[in-house]
Design a protein around this motif. Structure first.
Motif, mmCIF file in Angstrom:
data_model
loop_
_atom_site.group_PDB
_atom_site.id
_atom_site.type_symbol
_atom_site.label_atom_id
_atom_site.label_comp_id
_atom_site.label_asym_id
_atom_site.label_seq_id
_atom_site.Cartn_x
_atom_site.Cartn_y
_atom_site.Cartn_z
ATOM 1 N N SER A 1 0.851 -1.192 0.000
ATOM 2 C CA SER A 1 0.000 0.000 0.000
ATOM 3 C C SER A 1 0.884 1.239 0.000
ATOM 4 N N THR A 2 0.329 2.263 -0.538
ATOM 5 C CA THR A 2 1.055 3.538 -0.539
ATOM 6 C C THR A 2 0.170 4.594 0.108
ATOM 7 N N THR A 3 0.826 5.487 0.738
ATOM 8 C CA THR A 3 0.116 6.592 1.373
ATOM 9 C C THR A 3 0.582 7.880 0.722
ATOM 10 N N THR A 4 -0.367 8.651 0.351
ATOM 11 C CA THR A 4 -0.049 9.939 -0.261
ATOM 12 C C THR A 4 -0.543 11.041 0.658
ATOM 13 N N GLU A 5 0.346 11.943 0.948
ATOM 14 C CA GLU A 5 -0.032 13.095 1.769
ATOM 15 C C GLU A 5 0.045 14.339 0.913
ATOM 16 N N ALA A 6 -0.968 15.125 1.042
ATOM 17 C CA ALA A 6 -0.978 16.397 0.310
ATOM 18 C C ALA A 6 -0.496 17.488 1.248
ATOM 19 N N ALA A 7 0.431 18.231 0.785
ATOM 20 C CA ALA A 7 0.928 19.353 1.579
ATOM 21 C C ALA A 7 0.200 20.614 1.122
ATOM 22 N N HIS A 8 -0.413 21.284 2.065
ATOM 23 C CA HIS A 8 -1.117 22.530 1.766
ATOM 24 C C HIS A 8 -0.419 23.665 2.482
ATOM 25 N N GLU A 9 -0.005 24.605 1.687
ATOM 26 C CA GLU A 9 0.584 25.785 2.296
ATOM 27 C C GLU A 9 -0.536 26.772 2.570
ATOM 28 N N THR A 10 -0.507 27.330 3.735
ATOM 29 C CA THR A 10 -1.477 28.370 4.040
ATOM 30 C C THR A 10 -0.735 29.673 4.203
ATOM 31 N N GLU A 11 -1.327 30.680 3.647
ATOM 32 C CA GLU A 11 -0.710 31.995 3.729
ATOM 33 C C GLU A 11 -1.486 32.807 4.747
ATOM 34 N N SER A 12 -0.778 33.347 5.672
ATOM 35 C CA SER A 12 -1.410 34.169 6.691
ATOM 36 C C SER A 12 -1.410 35.616 6.231
ATOM 37 N N THR A 13 -2.570 36.217 6.259
ATOM 38 C CA THR A 13 -2.645 37.626 5.898
ATOM 39 C C THR A 13 -2.510 38.461 7.159
ATOM 40 N N PRO A 14 -1.869 39.604 7.040
ATOM 41 C CA PRO A 14 -1.698 40.449 8.220
ATOM 42 C C PRO A 14 -3.027 41.046 8.660
ATOM 43 N N GLY A 15 -3.175 41.233 9.954
ATOM 44 C CA GLY A 15 -4.394 41.810 10.492
ATOM 45 C C GLY A 15 -5.412 40.739 10.815
ATOM 46 N N ASN A 16 -6.364 41.094 11.610
ATOM 47 C CA ASN A 16 -7.418 40.184 12.036
ATOM 48 C C ASN A 16 -8.714 40.656 11.396
ATOM 49 N N TRP A 17 -9.121 40.012 10.313
ATOM 50 C CA TRP A 17 -10.289 40.474 9.572
ATOM 51 C C TRP A 17 -11.557 40.380 10.401
ATOM 52 N N ARG A 18 -11.641 39.381 11.280
ATOM 53 C CA ARG A 18 -12.847 39.261 12.123
ATOM 54 C C ARG A 18 -12.961 40.455 13.069
ATOM 55 N N ALA A 19 -11.838 40.833 13.678
ATOM 56 C CA ALA A 19 -11.836 42.019 14.537
ATOM 57 C C ALA A 19 -12.151 43.262 13.709
ATOM 58 N N GLY A 20 -11.702 43.291 12.461
ATOM 59 C CA GLY A 20 -12.005 44.413 11.577
ATOM 60 C C GLY A 20 -13.489 44.532 11.291
ATOM 61 N N VAL A 21 -14.158 43.398 11.080
ATOM 62 C CA VAL A 21 -15.607 43.422 10.846
ATOM 63 C C VAL A 21 -16.330 43.957 12.078
ATOM 64 N N VAL A 22 -16.017 43.387 13.240
ATOM 65 C CA VAL A 22 -16.672 43.806 14.487
ATOM 66 C C VAL A 22 -16.416 45.287 14.754
ATOM 67 N N ALA A 23 -15.169 45.706 14.625
ATOM 68 C CA ALA A 23 -14.815 47.097 14.875
ATOM 69 C C ALA A 23 -15.454 48.023 13.851
ATOM 70 N N GLY A 24 -15.513 47.597 12.612
ATOM 71 C CA GLY A 24 -16.144 48.409 11.568
ATOM 72 C C GLY A 24 -17.635 48.574 11.800
ATOM 73 N N ILE A 25 -18.286 47.513 12.257
ATOM 74 C CA ILE A 25 -19.711 47.609 12.582
ATOM 75 C C ILE A 25 -19.916 48.572 13.753
ATOM 76 N N ALA A 26 -19.089 48.440 14.784
ATOM 77 C CA ALA A 26 -19.200 49.338 15.942
ATOM 78 C C ALA A 26 -18.979 50.789 15.525
ATOM 79 N N GLY A 27 -17.957 51.027 14.717
ATOM 80 C CA GLY A 27 -17.695 52.372 14.230
ATOM 81 C C GLY A 27 -18.827 52.898 13.358
#
Length: 157
Positions: A2-28
């Motif tokens: 048997s063979t096992t294949t693993e997929a490597a997924h690179e994730t790119e982190s974007t600067p800033g916290n978009w969820r905090a941006g949504v909440v803060a933008g709504i409050a503003g």
């Protein structure tokens, strides 16, 4: 065999916290909306909903919904800018929020909005450019609340 294949997924982190941006933008957006309604209700009731063909007649609920939605989107943009700039402490985020409020006023409220309202034939179309001092106050209030709430809700600060 048997063979096992693993997929490597690179994730790119974007600067800033978009969820905090949504909440803060709504409050503003809510804070700014309260000021606008108190000082010049037709802006919320006619001008802002006119951008999307939702007025006239006056539609203050639609105007508030559109305005708060704009606040949320601009809050995400602020989160990206704050993240890319490496701003992490609360006083600097609040200052950056105030600066962001001035920038949104100068570009979006004073230049884009009058052109857009004129293009859609709104009866609430202001002159171009529209560097109105009350609008500056409203946008700075948006930015101060945005920066403060972002600082309070961003888990990396």
């Amino acid at each position: 065999m048997s063979t096992t294949t693993e997929a490597a997924h690179e994730t790119e982190s974007t600067p800033g916290n978009w969820r905090a941006g949504v909440v803060a933008g709504i409050a503003g957006g809510i804070a700014m909306g309260v000021l606008v309604v108190a000082m010049n209700e037709p802006t919320i009731a006619v001008a802002i909903p006119s951008l999307y063909g939702l007025a006239p007649p006056a539609a203050p609920a639609a105007g508030l919904a559109v305005h708060i939605s704009h606040g949320a989107v601009l809050g995400v943009v602020f989160a990206g800018i704050a993240g890319m700039s490496g701003i992490e402490d609360a006083p600097k985020l609040i200052g950056a929020g105030a600066a962001w409020g001035v920038a949104t006023w100068a570009v979006l409220a004073a230049l884009v909005m009058p052109l857009w309202l004129g293009a859609v034939g709104s009866p609430a179309s202001p002159p171009f450019p529209n560097f109105a001092p009350p609008s500056l106050l409203w946008h700075v209030a948006y930015g101060l609340v945005l920066g403060g709430v972002y600082a309070a809700t961003d888990d990396s600060v």
